[in-house]
Design an enzyme around this catalytic site. Structure first.
Site, PDB file in Angstrom:
ATOM      1  N   HIS A 117      -1.247  22.738 -19.703  1.00 16.55           N
ATOM      2  CA  HIS A 117      -2.690  23.012 -19.608  1.00 16.55           C
ATOM      3  C   HIS A 117      -3.274  22.093 -18.528  1.00 16.55           C
ATOM      4  O   HIS A 117      -2.794  20.971 -18.341  1.00 16.55           O
ATOM      5  CB  HIS A 117      -3.296  22.676 -20.978  1.00 16.55           C
ATOM      6  CG  HIS A 117      -4.718  23.075 -21.161  1.00 16.55           C
ATOM      7  ND1 HIS A 117      -5.760  22.355 -20.646  1.00 16.55           N
ATOM      8  CD2 HIS A 117      -5.277  24.123 -21.815  1.00 16.55           C
ATOM      9  CE1 HIS A 117      -6.904  22.936 -20.988  1.00 16.55           C
ATOM     10  NE2 HIS A 117      -6.639  24.008 -21.696  1.00 16.55           N
ATOM     11  N   ASP A 193       1.217  16.010 -25.914  1.00 13.79           N
ATOM     12  CA  ASP A 193      -0.045  16.703 -26.136  1.00 13.79           C
ATOM     13  C   ASP A 193       0.156  17.632 -27.337  1.00 13.79           C
ATOM     14  O   ASP A 193       0.864  18.635 -27.249  1.00 13.79           O
ATOM     15  CB  ASP A 193      -0.391  17.494 -24.859  1.00 13.79           C
ATOM     16  CG  ASP A 193      -1.622  18.364 -25.031  1.00 13.79           C
ATOM     17  OD1 ASP A 193      -2.136  18.464 -26.159  1.00 13.79           O
ATOM     18  OD2 ASP A 193      -2.064  18.953 -24.021  1.00 13.79           O
ATOM     19  N   GLN A 196      -2.003  22.005 -29.381  1.00  6.86           N
ATOM     20  CA  GLN A 196      -1.666  23.338 -29.910  1.00  6.86           C
ATOM     21  C   GLN A 196      -0.695  23.290 -31.079  1.00  6.86           C
ATOM     22  O   GLN A 196      -0.467  24.303 -31.719  1.00  6.86           O
ATOM     23  CB  GLN A 196      -1.055  24.217 -28.804  1.00  6.86           C
ATOM     24  CG  GLN A 196      -2.010  24.652 -27.724  1.00  6.86           C
ATOM     25  CD  GLN A 196      -3.153  25.530 -28.225  1.00  6.86           C
ATOM     26  OE1 GLN A 196      -3.150  26.019 -29.357  1.00  6.86           O
ATOM     27  NE2 GLN A 196      -4.153  25.699 -27.396  1.00  6.86           N
ATOM     28  N   LYS A 219      -9.367  22.434 -32.613  1.00 11.51           N
ATOM     29  CA  LYS A 219      -8.292  23.433 -32.689  1.00 11.51           C
ATOM     30  C   LYS A 219      -7.606  23.377 -34.053  1.00 11.51           C
ATOM     31  O   LYS A 219      -6.664  24.114 -34.307  1.00 11.51           O
ATOM     32  CB  LYS A 219      -7.272  23.187 -31.579  1.00 11.51           C
ATOM     33  CG  LYS A 219      -7.836  23.435 -30.174  1.00 11.51           C
ATOM     34  CD  LYS A 219      -6.755  23.305 -29.145  1.00 11.51           C
ATOM     35  CE  LYS A 219      -7.283  23.127 -27.740  1.00 11.51           C
ATOM     36  NZ  LYS A 219      -7.867  24.353 -27.176  1.00 11.51           N
ATOM     37  N   CYS A 360      -6.256  28.126 -18.299  1.00  9.01           N
ATOM     38  CA  CYS A 360      -6.228  26.730 -17.806  1.00  9.01           C
ATOM     39  C   CYS A 360      -4.798  26.325 -17.450  1.00  9.01           C
ATOM     40  O   CYS A 360      -4.373  25.198 -17.776  1.00  9.01           O
ATOM     41  CB  CYS A 360      -6.811  25.763 -18.834  1.00  9.01           C
ATOM     42  SG  CYS A 360      -8.513  26.091 -19.205  1.00  9.01           S
TER      43      CYS A 360
HETATM   44  C1  LIG Z   1      -2.124  22.364 -24.759  1.00  9.14           C
HETATM   45  C2  LIG Z   1      -3.562  21.959 -24.606  1.00  9.14           C
HETATM   46  N1  LIG Z   1      -3.844  20.687 -24.227  1.00  9.14           N
HETATM   47  C3  LIG Z   1      -5.112  20.267 -24.081  1.00  9.14           C
HETATM   48  C4  LIG Z   1      -6.166  21.117 -24.278  1.00  9.14           C
HETATM   49  C5  LIG Z   1      -7.554  20.607 -24.103  1.00  9.14           C
HETATM   50  O1  LIG Z   1      -8.133  20.400 -25.351  1.00  9.14           O
HETATM   51  P1  LIG Z   1      -9.670  19.957 -25.476  1.00  9.14           P
HETATM   52  O2  LIG Z   1     -10.449  21.211 -25.398  1.00  9.14           O
HETATM   53  O3  LIG Z   1      -9.763  19.322 -26.807  1.00  9.14           O
HETATM   54  O4  LIG Z   1      -9.953  19.001 -24.406  1.00  9.14           O
HETATM   55  C6  LIG Z   1      -5.930  22.443 -24.647  1.00  9.14           C
HETATM   56  C7  LIG Z   1      -7.045  23.368 -24.845  1.00  9.14           C
HETATM   57  O5  LIG Z   1      -6.898  24.581 -24.847  1.00  9.14           O
HETATM   58  C8  LIG Z   1      -4.587  22.867 -24.819  1.00  9.14           C
HETATM   59  O6  LIG Z   1      -4.295  24.123 -25.178  1.00  9.14           O
END
Ligand SMILES: Cc1ncc(COP(=O)(O)O)c(C=O)c1O
Length: 405
Positions: A117, A193, A196, A219, A360
């Site tokens: 992302h 990260d 998800q 999420k 993204c």
């Molecule tokens: C894998 C992943 N990392 C980071 C993010 C960013 O998350 P946040 O909206 O909490 O900044 C997302 C958001 O879709 C994501 O899917």
């Protein structure tokens, strides 16, 4: 109408026929989370960590209780290893700026998968530009997996390896333990990260042995505005604060400041106590459902959806579970001959919300040779009947565009 044991927990579905397939962007919120936040504002609202009166002490207690609840939820041990921020993106920026910029030198390397992302890509790209370090990509194969040959890019030059435990485009899990072990073997720091993953599977940061991990409350059935950073104590202690000001200091003189201990040092200004209260309630919700039940229901829905889509010869699904052994409830696909934006817009006219675009992840889209895709992401409140509606609606979308099949 819907055969689903959890849908009734989510008031957004009460008076609408909404079919929500965008939980990977943000999940819907159960009534218990909404109630907990309202109750906080009605009965306990005060500025935490500041007042000497009981209302402020109660706000502080609720805030710190949230830290303890999250630390226990991810098996972090010491709650001081949890920092509350605004979202996962802010947590990754803190790591890139406070950690990356302080350790990276020209010719050092930061390694990330191409499937990341933008939140786990742009901060590293920018810090590499500032420091002269190189951003090195692990390319996915056509199934969405990363082959061992690619992993050899993690070398003695690598200082940081950062990757999503579950990707937001393929919905596949990367081999987290293997990547972390490889990173540590070359002396690099490993960042995971979990934005998800945590709503679909338990995350145990001690078992993973990652140095840092980032999460996003919105999420995982919690409110927007709260992100969580886990860091091993000795790692967090090395980081300089990103934001400075009230609440994060030990002592301030006219020209100098000494900073508070972790985690307060990273939590400048008045914090989102109601958000943390909501997160605490979201954790309780997930615990009450239990991961085995979540995984069972979401697994059934995912298999059902894939099976239904597989009979549509003009639907191309990206990524295969074979690549990593497991597909999470997130399916990215294209409809031959129709732009994903048109697909999503027409589905919306039938009350079906799917995501369309680059998710993204523009470098990944380029790697796949597409500009955009559609994405269905499922959660506990979805049902097989909704998937039937989606599939019927996709057939109608094809007809609108003049295709006979
Ligand atoms: C894998 C992943 N990392 C980071 C993010 C960013 O998350 P946040 O909206 O909490 O900044 C997302 C958001 O879709 C994501 O899917």
């Amino acid at each position: 109408m819907y055969n689903n044991p959890y849908r009734g927990d989510f008031p957004i579905f009460d008076d609408t026929g909404l079919i929500y397939f965008d939980s990977a962007a943000t999940s819907q919120k159960p009534q218990s989370v909404i109630d907990a936040m309202r109750k906080y504002y009605e009965h306990a609202n005060a500025n935490p960590h500041r007042g000497l009166y009981s209302l402020s002490a109660e706000a502080t207690r609720l805030y710190e209780r949230g830290r303890e609840a999250f630390a226990s939820f991810i098996n972090a041990g010491d709650p001081r290893q949890i920092v509350f921020l605004r979202n996962a993106t802010e947590a990754l920026n803190l790591l890139a700026i406070s950690y990356g910029a302080s350790v990276l030198a020209p010719d050092d390397e930061v390694v990330i998968p191409i499937s990341e992302h933008h939140s786990n890509l742009v901060p590293w790209q920018q810090v590499c530009k500032r420091t002269g370090a190189r951003l090195v990509y692990l390319y996915t194969n056509e199934k969405g997996g990363i082959e061992d040959k690619e992993m050899e890019k993690i070398t003695a030059r690598t200082k940081i390896v950062s990757f999503a435990q579950v990707g937001n485009v393929f919905g596949l899990a990367l081999p987290a333990e293997k990547i972390i072990t490889k990173a540590h073997a070359v002396g690099a720091v490993a960042i995971v990260d979990c934005a998800q993953s945590i709503s679909h599977m338990p995350v145990d940061v001690k078992a993973l042995d990652c140095d840092f991990a980032v999460f996003s409350s919105h999420k995982m059935f919690g409110p927007t505005g709260i992100g969580m950073l886990y860091g091993k104590k000795e790692m967090l202690e090395k980081l300089a604060p990103l934001l400075t000001g009230g609440d994060m200091i030990e002592y301030v003189s006219e020209q100098e400041t000494t900073f508070a201990e972790i985690p307060q040092r990273f939590e400048a200004g008045t914090q989102d106590v109601a958000g943390v209260v909501g997160l605490t309630s979201a954790i309780a919700y997930i615990r009450a459902l239990g991961y085995p039940a979540i995984e069972k229901w979401e697994g059934e829905l995912t298999s059902y959806c894939l099976e239904k889509l597989s009979v549509l010869p003009w639907v191309v699904v990206y990524g295969e579970a074979e690549a990593t052994g497991r597909r999470f409830p997130l399916i990215t696909f294209g409809v031959e001959g129709i732009h994903p934006h048109d697909v999503a817009t027409l589905l919306d006219t039938e009350g079906v919300a799917v995501r369309a675009g680059h998710h993204c992840a523009q470098p990944l889209m380029r790697h796949l040779g597409v500009q955009a895709t559609c994405r269905v992401s499922l959660s506990v409140y979805n049902s097989k009947e909704e998937i039937d509606t989606l599939v019927d609606a996709l057939v109608r979308v094809r007809r609108i565009f003049g295709y006979a099949d």
